[in-house]
Design an enzyme around this catalytic site. Structure first.
Site, PDB file in Angstrom:
ATOM      1  N   CYS A 124       0.836  -1.189   0.000  1.00 60.40           N
ATOM      2  CA  CYS A 124       0.000   0.000   0.000  1.00 60.40           C
ATOM      3  C   CYS A 124       0.881   1.253   0.000  1.00 60.40           C
ATOM      4  O   CYS A 124       1.878   1.338   0.715  1.00 60.40           O
ATOM      5  CB  CYS A 124      -0.911   0.011   1.226  1.00 60.40           C
ATOM      6  N   CYS A 128       0.085   5.438   6.607  1.00 64.70           N
ATOM      7  CA  CYS A 128      -0.568   5.297   7.911  1.00 64.70           C
ATOM      8  C   CYS A 128       0.459   4.762   8.910  1.00 64.70           C
ATOM      9  O   CYS A 128       1.051   3.689   8.705  1.00 64.70           O
ATOM     10  CB  CYS A 128      -1.747   4.344   7.816  1.00 64.70           C
ATOM     11  N   CYS A 131       0.352   1.036  10.221  1.00 57.79           N
ATOM     12  CA  CYS A 131       0.061  -0.086   9.323  1.00 57.79           C
ATOM     13  C   CYS A 131       1.303  -0.840   8.850  1.00 57.79           C
ATOM     14  O   CYS A 131       2.255  -0.257   8.314  1.00 57.79           O
ATOM     15  CB  CYS A 131      -0.717   0.423   8.110  1.00 57.79           C
ATOM     16  N   CYS A 168     -15.810 -10.449   5.693  1.00 61.45           N
ATOM     17  CA  CYS A 168     -15.234  -9.174   5.285  1.00 61.45           C
ATOM     18  C   CYS A 168     -13.952  -9.406   4.501  1.00 61.45           C
ATOM     19  O   CYS A 168     -13.132 -10.243   4.881  1.00 61.45           O
ATOM     20  CB  CYS A 168     -14.938  -8.308   6.509  1.00 61.45           C
ATOM     21  N   CYS A 201     -18.900  -7.798   3.510  1.00 56.98           N
ATOM     22  CA  CYS A 201     -18.336  -6.472   3.734  1.00 56.98           C
ATOM     23  C   CYS A 201     -16.992  -6.402   3.027  1.00 56.98           C
ATOM     24  O   CYS A 201     -16.321  -7.423   2.856  1.00 56.98           O
ATOM     25  CB  CYS A 201     -18.181  -6.214   5.235  1.00 56.98           C
ATOM     26  N   CYS A 261     -19.740   0.884   7.673  1.00 58.22           N
ATOM     27  CA  CYS A 261     -18.964   0.333   8.784  1.00 58.22           C
ATOM     28  C   CYS A 261     -17.749   1.237   8.934  1.00 58.22           C
ATOM     29  O   CYS A 261     -16.922   1.327   8.028  1.00 58.22           O
ATOM     30  CB  CYS A 261     -18.535  -1.105   8.481  1.00 58.22           C
ATOM     31  N   ARG A 334     -18.289  -3.042  17.328  1.00 59.48           N
ATOM     32  CA  ARG A 334     -17.511  -4.263  17.075  1.00 59.48           C
ATOM     33  C   ARG A 334     -16.170  -4.211  17.811  1.00 59.48           C
ATOM     34  O   ARG A 334     -15.347  -3.327  17.582  1.00 59.48           O
ATOM     35  CB  ARG A 334     -17.298  -4.428  15.566  1.00 59.48           C
TER      36      ARG A 334
END
Length: 394
Positions: A124, A128, A131, A168, A201, A261, A334
């Site tokens: 990616c 972030c 991450c 998901c 999801c 979500c 969640r």
């Protein structure tokens, strides 16, 4: 000390089919005690059928009406109001959240089990700071190609057999962009997994309106796109995507008719004020509250800027869950990443605080997660049912 006041009241009929006994209620400061006074008639013969469950205070319709009046669903929360809830003494806050949970959901023991699979890991281009999948950092994660459709569908079937009701799929991308072949395969995954009777999801980075529409048409239930933290603290976490970029994707998702979500991560270096601000953002979200809100505790990964960040306490997580339950009463909250760091007793506190969904399976994207057998044992001890929660009202 003040003398105790005593009066006789009928005992609840649900406890016995015999003539009603009386209950002697003694009220002293801060204490209510109940002593049953035996009736003169002999007890009834043993029942062969299962007796009804004794009612509890949480079953009181009068109490429910009070809770609904005090905490209606609304999108007018101010940051000061949310702070007032957040700063309640923890046990008082958990009590309030527990009552809200029971007022808005048919059975507070119902907890949805969701399974998350990384269908495209690493590589990616975002930065972030938490991450492990960012190309900006040297971590244990190595980029992989997108999984084959058959492999993902097979994983979804296994998840369903293990008790999950939502599957998901996550891909480590900044945005779906012009990845036509990958998107075509994802649409097929969604169609086939939805046909298995599972909610589906996805979290694929930023989406435009047309991509959201196609996912909805394929059978996608919900789309995950987290705000992560407060608007003010966000630039300390990531600079390659703006807060408004995230809100734009949420808008596209909602406009397509998909469930939203969206949640946050605790332990990024934020303060309590940032947690309050993030929850206020969700409480005032355009179009209404999110369908579900994942609460993640940072899992620090070597090689990232937050590798040495201190762990978040269970009390911090419970406070955020409880506040979310009060200000977002119809949202599924969640309990997500970082759960492996918390004992069963600490997780029990989080369920009491209003969590009614978890991610199960041994991994969340690239970080470890409790084994399904351990979750099953915990659910058994706590009397939790691993099914999707049913709203008490629309």
């Amino acid at each position: 000390p003040r003398a105790a006041a005593r009066r006789l009241v009928p005992a609840p009929a649900a406890f016995s089919s015999a003539p009603r006994a009386a209950a002697e209620v003694a009220v002293t400061p801060n204490v209510i005690s109940v002593t049953t006074v035996a009736a003169s008639t002999p007890p009834p013969a043993p029942q062969t059928s299962t007796p009804p469950r004794p009612s509890t205070l949480a079953d009181s319709r009068e109490l429910e009406r009070v809770v609904l009046a005090k905490y209606p669903v609304r999108s007018t929360w101010t940051r000061e109001e949310v702070r007032g809830v957040f700063e309640l003494p923890l046990l008082e806050l958990v009590r309030e959240a527990s009552l809200v949970h029971r007022a808005y959901w048919a059975d507070a023991k119902e907890v949805q089990r969701c399974t998350l699979l990384s269908i495209k890991t690493g590589g990616c281009t975002e930065n972030c700071s938490y991450c492990s999948q960012s190309v900006k950092y040297k971590t244990h994660v190595r980029p992989t190609k997108q999984l084959a459709v058959e492999d993902v569908v097979a994983a979804a079937k296994r998840a369903k057999e293990a008790g999950s009701s939502r599957f998901c799929m996550g891909a480590a991308w900044r945005e779906l962009g012009n990845k036509k072949r990958a998107f075509r395969d994802i649409l097929e995954m969604v169609e086939r997994i939805s046909a298995e009777g599972l909610e589906v999801c996805a979290t694929l980075g930023m989406l435009d309106a047309e991509q959201a529409r196609q996912l909805k048409a394929a059978g996608l239930t919900a789309y995950n796109h987290n705000l992560d933290t407060s608007r003010e603290f966000y630039p300390s976490v990531v600079t390659t995507r703006s807060y408004d970029d995230r809100l734009a994707t949420i808008h596209n998702v909602r406009a397509a008719g998909l469930s939203v979500c969206s949640g946050g991560i605790l332990g990024l270096g934020e303060q309590d004020g940032d947690r309050v601000a993030m929850l206020t953002e969700y409480a005032r979200l355009a179009g209404g509250h999110p369908e579900s809100l994942p609460v993640n505790a940072l899992v620090a990964v070597g090689g990232t800027p937050l590798a040495d960040a201190p762990k978040v306490s269970a009390f911090d997580v419970a406070r955020v869950i409880a506040t979310a339950r009060v200000v977002l009463p119809r949202t599924m909250v969640r309990l997500s990443a970082g759960r492996l760091d918390f004992s069963h007793a600490e997780q029990a506190l989080m369920f009491m605080a209003g969590a009614n969904s978890i991610f199960d399976g041994d991994k969340l994207l690239t970080t470890p997660n409790p084994d399904r057998d351990l979750d099953a044992a915990l659910f058994d001890v706590l009397g939790i049912k691993g099914v999707k929660p049913t709203p008490r009202r629309p």
